[in-house]
Motif scaffolding. Sequence first.
Motif, short mmCIF file in Angstrom:
data_model
loop_
_atom_site.label_atom_id
_atom_site.label_comp_id
_atom_site.label_asym_id
_atom_site.label_seq_id
_atom_site.Cartn_x
_atom_site.Cartn_y
_atom_site.Cartn_z
N ASN A 58 4.91 -9.38 -7.29
CA ASN A 58 4.98 -8.40 -8.37
C ASN A 58 3.96 -7.28 -8.13
O ASN A 58 2.75 -7.54 -8.07
CB ASN A 58 4.70 -9.10 -9.70
CG ASN A 58 4.94 -8.20 -10.91
OD1 ASN A 58 4.99 -6.99 -10.79
ND2 ASN A 58 5.10 -8.82 -12.07
N LEU A 59 4.44 -6.05 -8.01
CA LEU A 59 3.56 -4.91 -7.75
C LEU A 59 2.51 -4.74 -8.84
O LEU A 59 1.36 -4.36 -8.56
CB LEU A 59 4.41 -3.64 -7.63
CG LEU A 59 3.66 -2.32 -7.45
CD1 LEU A 59 2.78 -2.36 -6.21
CD2 LEU A 59 4.64 -1.15 -7.38
N GLU A 60 2.87 -5.01 -10.08
CA GLU A 60 1.96 -4.79 -11.20
C GLU A 60 0.67 -5.60 -11.07
O GLU A 60 -0.38 -5.21 -11.57
CB GLU A 60 2.65 -5.14 -12.52
CG GLU A 60 3.82 -4.21 -12.86
CD GLU A 60 4.53 -4.66 -14.12
OE1 GLU A 60 3.96 -5.47 -14.88
OE2 GLU A 60 5.67 -4.22 -14.33
N SER A 79 4.74 5.57 -6.37
CA SER A 79 3.63 6.06 -5.56
C SER A 79 2.55 6.69 -6.43
O SER A 79 1.35 6.51 -6.19
CB SER A 79 4.13 7.08 -4.53
OG SER A 79 4.98 6.46 -3.58
N LYS A 80 2.97 7.42 -7.44
CA LYS A 80 2.01 8.06 -8.35
C LYS A 80 1.15 7.02 -9.06
O LYS A 80 -0.05 7.21 -9.28
CB LYS A 80 2.75 8.93 -9.36
CG LYS A 80 1.83 9.74 -10.26
CD LYS A 80 2.63 10.69 -11.15
CE LYS A 80 1.70 11.54 -12.00
NZ LYS A 80 2.47 12.50 -12.84
N ALA A 81 1.76 5.89 -9.41
CA ALA A 81 1.06 4.86 -10.17
C ALA A 81 0.18 3.97 -9.29
O ALA A 81 -0.86 3.48 -9.75
CB ALA A 81 2.07 4.00 -10.93
N TYR A 82 0.58 3.76 -8.00
CA TYR A 82 -0.08 2.72 -7.22
C TYR A 82 -0.65 3.15 -5.88
O TYR A 82 -1.49 2.45 -5.32
CB TYR A 82 0.90 1.55 -6.98
CG TYR A 82 1.29 0.82 -8.23
CD1 TYR A 82 0.45 -0.15 -8.80
CD2 TYR A 82 2.48 1.10 -8.88
CE1 TYR A 82 0.80 -0.81 -9.95
CE2 TYR A 82 2.85 0.44 -10.04
CZ TYR A 82 2.01 -0.52 -10.58
OH TYR A 82 2.36 -1.16 -11.74
N THR A 92 -4.75 1.59 3.81
CA THR A 92 -4.18 2.90 4.14
C THR A 92 -2.71 2.94 3.74
O THR A 92 -1.93 2.06 4.10
CB THR A 92 -4.32 3.18 5.64
OG1 THR A 92 -5.70 3.13 6.01
CG2 THR A 92 -3.76 4.55 5.98
N VAL A 93 -2.35 3.99 3.00
CA VAL A 93 -0.99 4.12 2.48
C VAL A 93 -0.17 5.05 3.37
O VAL A 93 -0.62 6.14 3.73
CB VAL A 93 -1.03 4.68 1.04
CG1 VAL A 93 0.37 5.07 0.57
CG2 VAL A 93 -1.65 3.66 0.10
N ILE A 94 1.03 4.60 3.72
CA ILE A 94 2.03 5.44 4.38
C ILE A 94 3.16 5.59 3.38
O ILE A 94 3.89 4.63 3.10
CB ILE A 94 2.51 4.80 5.69
CG1 ILE A 94 1.33 4.61 6.64
CG2 ILE A 94 3.61 5.65 6.34
CD1 ILE A 94 1.64 3.76 7.86
N ASP A 95 3.27 6.77 2.80
CA ASP A 95 4.13 6.97 1.64
C ASP A 95 5.42 7.71 2.01
O ASP A 95 5.38 8.80 2.57
CB ASP A 95 3.38 7.75 0.56
CG ASP A 95 4.19 7.90 -0.71
OD1 ASP A 95 4.83 6.92 -1.12
OD2 ASP A 95 4.20 9.01 -1.28
N ASN A 96 6.54 7.11 1.63
CA ASN A 96 7.84 7.70 1.95
C ASN A 96 8.34 8.67 0.88
O ASN A 96 9.34 9.35 1.08
CB ASN A 96 8.88 6.59 2.15
CG ASN A 96 10.15 7.09 2.78
OD1 ASN A 96 10.12 7.64 3.88
ND2 ASN A 96 11.28 6.93 2.10
N SER A 97 7.67 8.76 -0.25
CA SER A 97 8.12 9.65 -1.31
C SER A 97 7.66 11.09 -1.05
O SER A 97 6.90 11.36 -0.10
CB SER A 97 7.57 9.18 -2.67
OG SER A 97 6.24 9.62 -2.86
N SER A 98 8.08 12.00 -1.92
CA SER A 98 7.70 13.41 -1.76
C SER A 98 6.36 13.73 -2.41
O SER A 98 5.88 14.86 -2.31
CB SER A 98 8.79 14.30 -2.37
OG SER A 98 8.92 14.05 -3.76
N LEU A 99 5.73 12.75 -3.05
CA LEU A 99 4.58 13.01 -3.91
C LEU A 99 3.42 13.70 -3.20
O LEU A 99 2.82 14.64 -3.73
CB LEU A 99 4.10 11.69 -4.54
CG LEU A 99 2.97 11.81 -5.56
CD1 LEU A 99 3.42 12.61 -6.78
CD2 LEU A 99 2.49 10.42 -5.98
#
Length: 341
Positions: A58-60, A79-82, A92-99
């Motif tokens: 669970n991500l939460e 992505s904005k929340a986490y 280290t985050v590799i983010d696939n969203s446009s954020l």
Amino acid sequence: MGYKVVVVGATGTVGREMLAILAEREFPIDEIAAVASSRSAGDRIEFGETGKELKVKNLEHFDFAGWDMALFAAGSSVSKAYAEKAAKAGCTVIDNSSLFRMDPDVPLIVPEVNADAIDGYKARNIIANPNCSTAQMVVALKPLHDAATVKRVVVATYQSVSGAGREAMDELFKQSRDIFVGDPAEPEVFTKQIAFNVIPHIDEFLDDGMTKEEYKMVAETKKILGPKVKVTATCVRVPVFVGHSEAINVELEDELSAKDATKILREAPGIMLVDKREDGGYVTPVECVGDYATFISRLREDPTVDNGLSFWCVSDNLRKGAALNAVQIAELLGRRHLQKA
């Protein structure tokens, strides 16, 4: 030694593809976590073809401390929340969203194109993955840019429904079936019928008439290749399940013949040139599915402008356009910055 890797959004289309590619490419992993929303927590998901099943967390309630990298494939709201929470915990985050793509402190990376830019990731501990249509285009443009400097790009995309997620794929299937049996094909995900049709509208409209998808291609290409590159795009959704296609016209600063461009592209990383001037001597979306490469066909000179070239570009959008590029970023990050003893 390997890495401790988290895949966020692991039960989605791109998340599953990330897990499959991590396994296929034998990414060095000591521990892997499949993470998703509370709706999927407790489900089991396959880790590629390794025979190993992962229990979805669970991500939460997930603690990112002690993990090396997290591949986010759950959209901008998640992505904005986490993402920053994970990054601040040392993962280290590799983010696939446009954020984060246009954040000046976040590198936007396509490893075959601008690998050195990854060195700036430490400012936020976040690396952005570009838009699917941008990723394959800049792979194709980079060798030409190095050889003769890209001045202007005119691109029309033919983007598959998988770029809009599982529900969009289901809608294409359902509408196709309904039409065959004589039932009405009512749109729910898309603004108009997608089966046996094309829709010149992807994402929201902006004040200047562009859509956000078209803006992403313009802005992201400039960030990756350089601000002087001019881009105009028309992005179209087509009734194809997987695989994005692009008709690309390039105006170069310096002269480059189609013959010389062919030689350059044939040797370029990440590109497969399939260009026979005969029936079937080109690649279509159906043939690119499941492949790592960005395929180039129909390369020819454009006589209407000085130093012009036109070509056809096809790639599996779930792979190079999303999951594969994210895994390649993870590999690059590991080689340059997170090497294990």
